[in-house]
Design an enzyme around this catalytic site. Sequence first.
Site, PDB file in Angstrom:
ATOM      1  N   HIS A 264       0.972  -1.302  -0.139  1.00 26.14           N
ATOM      2  CA  HIS A 264       0.149  -0.032   0.125  1.00 26.14           C
ATOM      3  C   HIS A 264       1.082   1.698   0.291  1.00 26.14           C
ATOM      4  O   HIS A 264      -0.111   2.461   0.327  1.00 26.14           O
ATOM      5  CB  HIS A 264      -1.301  -0.501   1.563  1.00 26.14           C
ATOM      6  CG  HIS A 264      -2.435  -0.433   0.680  1.00 26.14           C
ATOM      7  ND1 HIS A 264      -2.566  -1.431  -0.133  1.00 26.14           N
ATOM      8  CD2 HIS A 264      -2.080  -1.740   1.813  1.00 26.14           C
ATOM      9  CE1 HIS A 264      -3.846  -2.403  -0.261  1.00 26.14           C
ATOM     10  NE2 HIS A 264      -3.495  -2.610   1.574  1.00 26.14           N
ATOM     11  N   ASP A 300      -2.070 -10.864  -2.406  1.00 27.09           N
ATOM     12  CA  ASP A 300      -3.223 -10.439  -1.577  1.00 27.09           C
ATOM     13  C   ASP A 300      -4.502 -10.138  -1.437  1.00 27.09           C
ATOM     14  O   ASP A 300      -4.773  -9.162  -2.299  1.00 27.09           O
ATOM     15  CB  ASP A 300      -2.395  -8.741  -1.280  1.00 27.09           C
ATOM     16  CG  ASP A 300      -2.532  -8.281   0.546  1.00 27.09           C
ATOM     17  OD1 ASP A 300      -1.842  -8.771   1.109  1.00 27.09           O
ATOM     18  OD2 ASP A 300      -3.289  -7.851   0.460  1.00 27.09           O
ATOM     19  N   HIS A 302      -6.277  -7.991  -0.950  1.00 31.32           N
ATOM     20  CA  HIS A 302      -6.379  -5.947  -1.191  1.00 31.32           C
ATOM     21  C   HIS A 302      -5.229  -5.981  -2.277  1.00 31.32           C
ATOM     22  O   HIS A 302      -4.361  -6.280  -2.882  1.00 31.32           O
ATOM     23  CB  HIS A 302      -5.413  -5.230   0.075  1.00 31.32           C
ATOM     24  CG  HIS A 302      -6.237  -5.859   1.461  1.00 31.32           C
ATOM     25  ND1 HIS A 302      -5.754  -6.448   2.436  1.00 31.32           N
ATOM     26  CD2 HIS A 302      -7.880  -5.246   1.680  1.00 31.32           C
ATOM     27  CE1 HIS A 302      -6.134  -6.357   3.401  1.00 31.32           C
ATOM     28  NE2 HIS A 302      -8.015  -6.251   2.792  1.00 31.32           N
ATOM     29  N   ASP A 391      -4.200 -12.511   3.201  1.00 30.11           N
ATOM     30  CA  ASP A 391      -4.999 -13.059   3.907  1.00 30.11           C
ATOM     31  C   ASP A 391      -6.663 -12.736   2.257  1.00 30.11           C
ATOM     32  O   ASP A 391      -7.624 -13.002   3.000  1.00 30.11           O
ATOM     33  CB  ASP A 391      -5.268 -11.467   4.139  1.00 30.11           C
ATOM     34  CG  ASP A 391      -4.888 -10.074   3.252  1.00 30.11           C
ATOM     35  OD1 ASP A 391      -4.276 -10.880   1.688  1.00 30.11           O
ATOM     36  OD2 ASP A 391      -4.294  -9.130   3.303  1.00 30.11           O
TER      37      ASP A 391
HETATM   38 ZN   LIG Z   1      -4.169  -7.050   2.553  1.00 34.41          ZN
HETATM   39 ZN   LIG Z   2      -3.639  -7.858  -4.815  1.00 30.29          ZN
END
Ligand SMILES: [Zn+2]
Ligand SMILES: [Zn+2]
Length: 446
Positions: A264, A300, A302, A391
């Site tokens: 991120h 991931d 996210h 995750d």
């Molecule tokens: Zn994540």
């Molecule tokens: Zn991703």
Amino acid sequence: MSATLCYHRKNPEKKVSDDAPCNPLISEVDMSNEIDGGCLSVSGTMESGRYKKLQKGSTIQDYCDNENNVDDDDYDEDEDSDWEPINHFSLKKWFCCNCTMPNFEDVCRCDVCGEHKEFDIFGHELFKSTFGDGTWNSLKDEVLQRSQASASKSCTAIGFDDRMLLHTEVVMRSHPHPERPDRLKAIAASLAAAGIFPGRCSLIPAREIYPDELGKLFHPDTYANQHSALAARIAAGLCADLAIIIMSGKTSNGFALVRPPGHHAGTRQAMGFCLHNNAAVAAFAAQAAGAKKVLIVDWDVHHGNGTQEIFEGNRTVLYISLHRHEHGKFYPGTGAAVEVGVMDGQGYTVNIPWSQSGIGDNDYIFAFQQIVLPIASEFAPDITIVSAGFDAARGDPLGCCDVTPAGYAQMTHMLSSVSGGKLLVILEGGYNLRSISSSATSVVKE
Ligand SMILES: [Zn+2]
Ligand SMILES: [Zn+2]
Ligand SMILES: [Zn+2]
């Protein structure tokens, strides 16, 4: 003891469903009122179902009225994280040692992951190891020496250093933070229990990243504490060195067992537990070591908004991410399929957004076969870097998806052929200790 039973955004403009955990105690709470600053309202299922049974007819509203003991001083108003707890009312409860989620006192198994309330996860033989006992320091030199003696092209290079265990997110009294040192301990212990490391894999010496290696990437000037700064610099340094070693041909693949995660973090800011973008640092290091084209696959759960931002105008780095998106309602909200890169980099950002939770092996493998591998093969990268959050694993409290260790192993296998075996896997998120341990172990085995 004050309870943490739902998640909220302090800023109503932010996405309300960011990382809403799958704990039914939480997900059945209607968050809309809470965002407006009011008390929690309870959905029909919860009021008529389990909660009512547990509390003999009382409602969460009663708790709001009677025991509203918010301690706001736990919050850092400037903090930008993809995870924030709230404690609006008190209930007897316990936090799961495996996934950190809260449970009512009278249940003995965690609602999210099934872990037993009284289970001592690091006392279990799976986790009983050198790492879990905190004697890593005395062993490190020996492991390093053995690693250098036994290092061969076929063995996986591991980047790990126990100083990354010292970093802790800002501590909330009300809830253990899911991005916690135990994540690395659990994976290391699982690798040890499987006889992979120390053993079949070699450890590389740790070092801190140099400021000039970060280039135009975000340079954090404030850290939670000095341990966090050191942990983040070591994580980035290990990722850079692993990329360099792989490019040199000394070893064909590597696994960076690092935290804090990085995907991120972009050019402008650190967010969502991330300080340095480890995958980007590794990509630049690989290019400095001779790689012309770098593929970054981000599985991931996210979207790696930081990684995308760094490379969206760069056609020498292909970024492919699979993530929950839900039309922008899932944290961090970016990563729609129409985001394909800008200017020179158009076509070199590929987003595969899921529209719901519960995505499993078959969906991921299908996406790999139909999208990831065809594009990656045509790109023909010199090295492949995986932003490997676990995750999306079955049992993860934030991701709520269903990928198994076998699924992660298959994805790893599919990627290993793309760049002639030059593969660097970097740990990102993943918050269920059992899930991340078994997933990471099957990836390293592969
Ligand atoms: Zn994540
Ligand atoms: Zn991703
Ligand atoms: Zn749990």
